[in-house]
Design a protein around this motif. Structure first.
Motif, PDB file in Angstrom:
ATOM      1  N   GLU A  87       0.814  -1.224   0.000  1.00 44.41           N
ATOM      2  CA  GLU A  87       0.000   0.000   0.000  1.00 44.41           C
ATOM      3  C   GLU A  87       0.842   1.265   0.000  1.00 44.41           C
ATOM      4  O   GLU A  87       0.314   2.361  -0.177  1.00 44.41           O
ATOM      5  CB  GLU A  87      -0.915   0.008   1.228  1.00 44.41           C
ATOM      6  CG  GLU A  87      -1.924  -1.122   1.222  1.00 44.41           C
ATOM      7  CD  GLU A  87      -2.732  -1.188   2.501  1.00 44.41           C
ATOM      8  OE1 GLU A  87      -3.918  -1.482   2.396  1.00 44.41           O
ATOM      9  OE2 GLU A  87      -2.166  -0.947   3.586  1.00 44.41           O
ATOM     10  N   LEU A  88       2.138   1.141   0.183  1.00 45.28           N
ATOM     11  CA  LEU A  88       3.010   2.297   0.330  1.00 45.28           C
ATOM     12  C   LEU A  88       2.981   3.220  -0.885  1.00 45.28           C
ATOM     13  O   LEU A  88       2.967   4.430  -0.748  1.00 45.28           O
ATOM     14  CB  LEU A  88       4.446   1.836   0.608  1.00 45.28           C
ATOM     15  CG  LEU A  88       5.444   2.907   0.997  1.00 45.28           C
ATOM     16  CD1 LEU A  88       4.997   3.670   2.235  1.00 45.28           C
ATOM     17  CD2 LEU A  88       6.808   2.289   1.226  1.00 45.28           C
ATOM     18  N   PHE A  89       2.960   2.668  -2.078  1.00 46.08           N
ATOM     19  CA  PHE A  89       2.999   3.484  -3.294  1.00 46.08           C
ATOM     20  C   PHE A  89       1.736   3.328  -4.126  1.00 46.08           C
ATOM     21  O   PHE A  89       1.780   3.244  -5.344  1.00 46.08           O
ATOM     22  CB  PHE A  89       4.234   3.134  -4.129  1.00 46.08           C
ATOM     23  CG  PHE A  89       5.519   3.407  -3.400  1.00 46.08           C
ATOM     24  CD1 PHE A  89       5.935   4.709  -3.194  1.00 46.08           C
ATOM     25  CD2 PHE A  89       6.278   2.374  -2.902  1.00 46.08           C
ATOM     26  CE1 PHE A  89       7.110   4.974  -2.506  1.00 46.08           C
ATOM     27  CE2 PHE A  89       7.460   2.623  -2.218  1.00 46.08           C
ATOM     28  CZ  PHE A  89       7.878   3.935  -2.014  1.00 46.08           C
ATOM     29  N   GLY A  90       0.606   3.270  -3.465  1.00 40.72           N
ATOM     30  CA  GLY A  90      -0.660   3.235  -4.181  1.00 40.72           C
ATOM     31  C   GLY A  90      -1.393   1.916  -4.113  1.00 40.72           C
ATOM     32  O   GLY A  90      -2.587   1.861  -4.366  1.00 40.72           O
ATOM     33  N   GLY A  91      -0.712   0.847  -3.812  1.00 49.29           N
ATOM     34  CA  GLY A  91      -1.384  -0.436  -3.644  1.00 49.29           C
ATOM     35  C   GLY A  91      -1.742  -1.110  -4.952  1.00 49.29           C
ATOM     36  O   GLY A  91      -1.362  -0.669  -6.040  1.00 49.29           O
ATOM     37  N   PHE A  92      -2.478  -2.189  -4.794  1.00 52.03           N
ATOM     38  CA  PHE A  92      -2.935  -2.988  -5.930  1.00 52.03           C
ATOM     39  C   PHE A  92      -4.452  -2.879  -6.056  1.00 52.03           C
ATOM     40  O   PHE A  92      -5.127  -2.281  -5.219  1.00 52.03           O
ATOM     41  CB  PHE A  92      -2.544  -4.457  -5.739  1.00 52.03           C
ATOM     42  CG  PHE A  92      -1.056  -4.686  -5.676  1.00 52.03           C
ATOM     43  CD1 PHE A  92      -0.242  -4.376  -6.747  1.00 52.03           C
ATOM     44  CD2 PHE A  92      -0.479  -5.227  -4.550  1.00 52.03           C
ATOM     45  CE1 PHE A  92       1.129  -4.598  -6.697  1.00 52.03           C
ATOM     46  CE2 PHE A  92       0.887  -5.455  -4.483  1.00 52.03           C
ATOM     47  CZ  PHE A  92       1.692  -5.132  -5.558  1.00 52.03           C
ATOM     48  N   ASP A  93      -4.969  -3.494  -7.061  1.00 58.87           N
ATOM     49  CA  ASP A  93      -6.399  -3.588  -7.296  1.00 58.87           C
ATOM     50  C   ASP A  93      -7.085  -4.229  -6.082  1.00 58.87           C
ATOM     51  O   ASP A  93      -6.495  -5.082  -5.418  1.00 58.87           O
ATOM     52  CB  ASP A  93      -6.581  -4.469  -8.553  1.00 58.87           C
ATOM     53  CG  ASP A  93      -8.004  -4.617  -8.974  1.00 58.87           C
ATOM     54  OD1 ASP A  93      -8.743  -5.348  -8.286  1.00 58.87           O
ATOM     55  OD2 ASP A  93      -8.375  -4.018  -9.992  1.00 58.87           O
TER      56      ASP A  93
ATOM     57  N   GLU B  28      -8.781  -8.555  -1.614  1.00 59.39           N
ATOM     58  CA  GLU B  28      -9.878  -9.484  -1.324  1.00 59.39           C
ATOM     59  C   GLU B  28      -9.378 -10.926  -1.367  1.00 59.39           C
ATOM     60  O   GLU B  28      -9.711 -11.731  -0.503  1.00 59.39           O
ATOM     61  CB  GLU B  28     -11.027  -9.285  -2.315  1.00 59.39           C
ATOM     62  CG  GLU B  28     -11.784  -7.996  -2.098  1.00 59.39           C
ATOM     63  CD  GLU B  28     -12.779  -7.707  -3.209  1.00 59.39           C
ATOM     64  OE1 GLU B  28     -12.867  -8.485  -4.193  1.00 59.39           O
ATOM     65  OE2 GLU B  28     -13.466  -6.665  -3.113  1.00 59.39           O
ATOM     66  N   SER B  29      -8.575 -11.248  -2.365  1.00 53.45           N
ATOM     67  CA  SER B  29      -8.030 -12.604  -2.489  1.00 53.45           C
ATOM     68  C   SER B  29      -7.082 -12.913  -1.341  1.00 53.45           C
ATOM     69  O   SER B  29      -7.137 -13.985  -0.741  1.00 53.45           O
ATOM     70  CB  SER B  29      -7.288 -12.771  -3.814  1.00 53.45           C
ATOM     71  OG  SER B  29      -8.165 -12.633  -4.888  1.00 53.45           O
ATOM     72  N   TYR B  30      -6.222 -11.957  -1.029  1.00 50.43           N
ATOM     73  CA  TYR B  30      -5.247 -12.156   0.045  1.00 50.43           C
ATOM     74  C   TYR B  30      -5.968 -12.427   1.363  1.00 50.43           C
ATOM     75  O   TYR B  30      -5.668 -13.389   2.063  1.00 50.43           O
ATOM     76  CB  TYR B  30      -4.365 -10.919   0.170  1.00 50.43           C
ATOM     77  CG  TYR B  30      -3.257 -11.071   1.178  1.00 50.43           C
ATOM     78  CD1 TYR B  30      -2.025 -11.571   0.799  1.00 50.43           C
ATOM     79  CD2 TYR B  30      -3.438 -10.719   2.514  1.00 50.43           C
ATOM     80  CE1 TYR B  30      -0.997 -11.727   1.713  1.00 50.43           C
ATOM     81  CE2 TYR B  30      -2.425 -10.864   3.436  1.00 50.43           C
ATOM     82  CZ  TYR B  30      -1.206 -11.372   3.031  1.00 50.43           C
ATOM     83  OH  TYR B  30      -0.205 -11.524   3.936  1.00 50.43           O
TER      84      TYR B  30
END
Length: 63
Positions: free
Chosen positions: A28-34, A39-41
């Protein structure tokens, strides 16, 4: 790096057995992922209550 057949291999230089919250905080440090990534994690590893309160501490410790 390649294996004995010449196929490429990937080495993760930051691999460790540690706190999963630290890993998520870094994503999440540089904007994160989708949102689907998170949700999957968290469908596999439960998010511990209070993570948002600890997130900045995890980020600080990784710098």
């Amino acid at each position: 790096m390649t294996d004995e057949k010449g196929d490429p291999l990937l080495i993760d230089p930051a691999v460790y057995v540690g706190c999963n919250e630290a890993d998520i905080a870094m994503t999440e440090l540089f904007g994160g992922f989708d949102r689907r990534f998170y949700e999957s994690y968290f469908s596999v590893i439960d998010q511990v209550p209070g993570y948002r309160d600890r997130r900045d501490l995890h980020r600080f410790c990784q710098q």
